[in-house]
Enzyme design. Structure first.
Site, PDB file in Angstrom:
ATOM      1  N   LYS A   1       0.851  -1.196   0.000  1.00  0.00           N
ATOM      2  CA  LYS A   1       0.000   0.000   0.000  1.00  0.00           C
ATOM      3  C   LYS A   1       0.884   1.243   0.000  1.00  0.00           C
ATOM      4  O   LYS A   1       2.036   1.189   0.450  1.00  0.00           O
ATOM      5  CB  LYS A   1      -0.870   0.012   1.275  1.00  0.00           C
ATOM      6  CG  LYS A   1      -2.015  -0.979   1.261  1.00  0.00           C
ATOM      7  CD  LYS A   1      -2.891  -0.832   2.496  1.00  0.00           C
ATOM      8  CE  LYS A   1      -3.990  -1.873   2.548  1.00  0.00           C
ATOM      9  NZ  LYS A   1      -5.019  -1.716   1.501  1.00  0.00           N
TER      10      LYS A   1
ATOM     11  N   ARG B   1     -10.071 -11.683   0.997  1.00  0.00           N
ATOM     12  CA  ARG B   1     -10.898 -12.710   0.346  1.00  0.00           C
ATOM     13  C   ARG B   1     -10.220 -14.078   0.398  1.00  0.00           C
ATOM     14  O   ARG B   1     -10.890 -15.111   0.422  1.00  0.00           O
ATOM     15  CB  ARG B   1     -11.228 -12.267  -1.091  1.00  0.00           C
ATOM     16  CG  ARG B   1     -10.044 -12.060  -1.966  1.00  0.00           C
ATOM     17  CD  ARG B   1     -10.377 -11.256  -3.223  1.00  0.00           C
ATOM     18  NE  ARG B   1     -10.521  -9.830  -2.959  1.00  0.00           N
ATOM     19  CZ  ARG B   1     -10.830  -8.931  -3.885  1.00  0.00           C
ATOM     20  NH1 ARG B   1     -11.041  -9.293  -5.134  1.00  0.00           N
ATOM     21  NH2 ARG B   1     -10.939  -7.664  -3.567  1.00  0.00           N
TER      22      ARG B   1
HETATM   23  N1  BES Z   1      -8.250  -3.947   3.813  1.00  0.00           N
HETATM   24  C1  BES Z   1      -8.394  -3.476   2.504  1.00  0.00           C
HETATM   25  C2  BES Z   1      -9.702  -2.735   2.240  1.00  0.00           C
HETATM   26  C3  BES Z   1      -9.915  -1.460   3.007  1.00  0.00           C
HETATM   27  C4  BES Z   1      -9.801  -0.254   2.383  1.00  0.00           C
HETATM   28  C5  BES Z   1     -10.349  -1.487   4.328  1.00  0.00           C
HETATM   29  C6  BES Z   1     -10.041   0.914   3.076  1.00  0.00           C
HETATM   30  C7  BES Z   1     -10.587  -0.316   5.018  1.00  0.00           C
HETATM   31  C8  BES Z   1     -10.440   0.883   4.385  1.00  0.00           C
HETATM   32  C9  BES Z   1      -8.308  -4.654   1.517  1.00  0.00           C
HETATM   33  O1  BES Z   1      -7.541  -5.727   1.913  1.00  0.00           O
HETATM   34  C10 BES Z   1      -7.726  -4.119   0.251  1.00  0.00           C
HETATM   35  O2  BES Z   1      -6.608  -3.680   0.289  1.00  0.00           O
HETATM   36  N2  BES Z   1      -8.501  -4.150  -0.818  1.00  0.00           N
HETATM   37  C11 BES Z   1      -8.065  -3.655  -2.078  1.00  0.00           C
HETATM   38  C12 BES Z   1      -8.538  -4.617  -3.135  1.00  0.00           C
HETATM   39  C13 BES Z   1      -7.923  -4.378  -4.480  1.00  0.00           C
HETATM   40  C14 BES Z   1      -6.443  -4.714  -4.441  1.00  0.00           C
HETATM   41  C15 BES Z   1      -8.635  -5.218  -5.495  1.00  0.00           C
HETATM   42  C16 BES Z   1      -8.695  -2.268  -2.305  1.00  0.00           C
HETATM   43  O3  BES Z   1      -9.818  -2.046  -1.881  1.00  0.00           O
HETATM   44  O4  BES Z   1      -8.022  -1.415  -2.875  1.00  0.00           O
HETATM   45 ZN    ZN Z   2      -5.471  -5.522   1.461  1.00  0.00          ZN
END
Ligand code: BES
Ligand code: ZN
Ligand code: ZN
Length: 477
Positions: free
Chosen positions: A248, A322
């Site tokens: 991230k 997931r």
């Molecule tokens: N934990 C995150 C989602 C999230 C985003 C939670 C903001 C709380 C606040 C999840 O694991 C994630 O990173 N999802 C990605 C998915 C993408 C890579 C398809 C996302 O939402 O960007």
């Molecule tokens: Zn994630």
């Protein structure tokens, strides 16, 4: 916040007075107007001469009252007033006591565990003067007990989610589960990495592989004497989500301690069941894992084999929730027989926030009648839900050239829906109509306080699910 019934308010206590309208020509309202008080929701005025705290509320019931009660208690958080009282008679039984208590308990929350001793949060106390009320003392006590149990557990979930990741990792979550189980007489099974390896849960294990903390699968069970319904609650318990090798950005990594909110909500629900005496069997299953980087981290391009034998081509290691839930779903469907419902809770996608905003849980699934039940529970509990629809054009978005599926669709649009459809691939045909997915990435955690929710964790999901369970498994009188 503690709440007690008493017809003799203690000396030095501050009277709480809710104002819903401003009739002209009244001495009180002239005084309030002069002091700059107005009817904007949550406006407060502290009359120090008479020890009265006035607060503007849109009405005396449900969400309006919860929000204004929270604003009232927050307005005196830095004052020396430690006890409050309210006289029900003044409101001719129009005041919703449950909402009042909920707004005060949730509004009084402040996460101060890491603050200097002098800054620690001090619980305030409210005395409710019920003389002249139509409600019996017993009835009011019952209402207050129930609200107290639910809201204390919402606050417990807030504490867990707010706890920094260096102090809250999978093993600690498992320890917490064991402690709650012993206290409330729940069954508790904890699976470490060795056992999960034997069970073939390679999707979950791959996510946790680069972490110094061992992944844990937590399985709690509550059984009442005559269960009317059997339900499985699954939670994403990512105690930290760095994104893994698909790292991230610095900005979006901040607050990723919140990624355990789904699992924490499941813990919170499990903690309320005995106290409320609900007639049900509830299984709480949490995948507690930390998603980190390192030489042994799982990689984009890896192909993982889940517990049910399905293979997953990793396109993005940040879509880890997931993968964890996939194995938890397989475990639940293999280990638990004849359940009526299976719900999963997860801070799964930023896309759900784009779709519905920061306050609403995105709910997805195949059963419209069940969604309607959730909608009812949501409006009763005050939590916000929105339903995102599937359609046939998403069907091939998760197809892989080399494995049974990929973990992220190539397009970002509809990301909350494609994430849900990934989970759908792990739901057995006979369970499709029993399943709902709750993406709570929006409301679980916020950088800005809203309503009766503070900065940080909100404890989302607990009130909604407890209300749903009350609706289907309330003890008959
Ligand atoms: N934990 C995150 C989602 C999230 C985003 C939670 C903001 C709380 C606040 C999840 O694991 C994630 O990173 N999802 C990605 C998915 C993408 C890579 C398809 C996302 O939402 O960007
Ligand atoms: Zn994630
Ligand atoms: Zn995540």
């Amino acid at each position: 916040m503690q709440i007690a019934l008493s017809n003799k308010p203690p000396k030095e206590s501050l009277e709480l007075s809710f104002i819903t309208h401003m009739p002209a020509n009244s001495k009180l309202f002239k005084m309030l107007e002069k002091a700059g008080f107005n009817l904007k929701e949550g406006t407060t005025y502290l009359d120090v001469h008479h020890n009265i705290l006035y607060v503007a509320s849109r009405s005396l019931c449900s969400e309006d009252l919860k929000i204004s009660a929270a604003k009232a208690i927050q307005s005196i958080q830095k004052s020396s007033f430690m006890t409050l009282f309210i006289a029900l008679e003044q409101y001719q039984d129009q005041l919703d006591v449950a909402a009042l208590a909920e707004g005060l308990i949730l509004g009084d929350y402040y996460f101060s565990q890491y603050k200097h001793e002098s800054q620690k949060h001090q619980e305030r106390k409210l005395f409710i003067d019920y003389s002249g009320s139509m409600h019996t003392k017993h009835h009011l006590e019952e209402i207050l007990h129930e609200v107290d149990m639910i809201c204390r557990n919402v606050n417990l979930v807030r504490d867990i989610v707010n706890t920094p990741p260096q102090d809250y990792y999978p093993y600690i979550m498992a320890l917490d589960a064991k402690y709650f189980a012993k206290r409330d007489g729940l069954e508790c099974k904890i699976l470490g990495e060795h056992l999960m390896q034997e069970m073939g849960m390679h999707a979950l294990l791959s996510v946790g592989r680069a972490s110094v903390h061992e992944s844990q699968l937590i399985h709690l069970t509550y059984r009442s004497e005559n269960p009317k319904v059997k339900i499985v609650l699954l939670g994403k318990g990512l105690t930290y989500d760095s994104g893994g090798l698909s790292l991230k950005s610095s900005d979006s990594m901040v607050s990723m301690k919140c990624d355990k909110a789904g699992g924490s909500a499941v813990l919170g629900v499990m903690c309320t069941l005995k106290a409320l005496g609900l007639e049900c069997e509830v299984h709480g299953i949490i995948g507690a894992v930390e998603n980190m980087i390192g030489g042994n981290a799982y990689k984009p391009d890896d192909v993982l084999r889940a517990k049910n034998g399905m293979t997953i081509e990793v396109k993005n290691t940040d879509a880890e929730g997931r993968l964890v839930l996939a194995d938890c779903l397989c475990y639940a469907q293999d280990e638990i027989e004849d359940f009526d419902y299976i719900f999963d809770f997860a801070t799964l996608t930023g896309a759900s926030i784009v779709a519905l905003g920061g306050q609403t849980i995105a709910v997805m699934g195949h059963n419209d009648t069940l969604k309607e039940k959730i909608n009812t529970a949501a409006s009763q509990s005050g939590e916000l839900v929105g339903f995102l629809p599937y359609n046939r054009y998403f069907e091939h978005d998760l197809d892989s050239e080399i494995a049974d599926m990929v973990n992220t669709a190539s397009s970002r649009s509809g990301g909350a829906i494609t994430a849900s459809l990934f989970l759908d691939r792990f739901i057995k045909d006979e369970n499709k109509k029993k399943w709902l997915h709750f993406d709570m990435a929006g409301p679980a955690y916020s950088q800005k306080a809203w309503g009766y929710n503070p900065y940080g964790a909100s404890g989302a999901g607990v009130r909604l699910i407890v209300q749903f369970l009350k609706n289907i498994a309330q003890k008959s009188l």
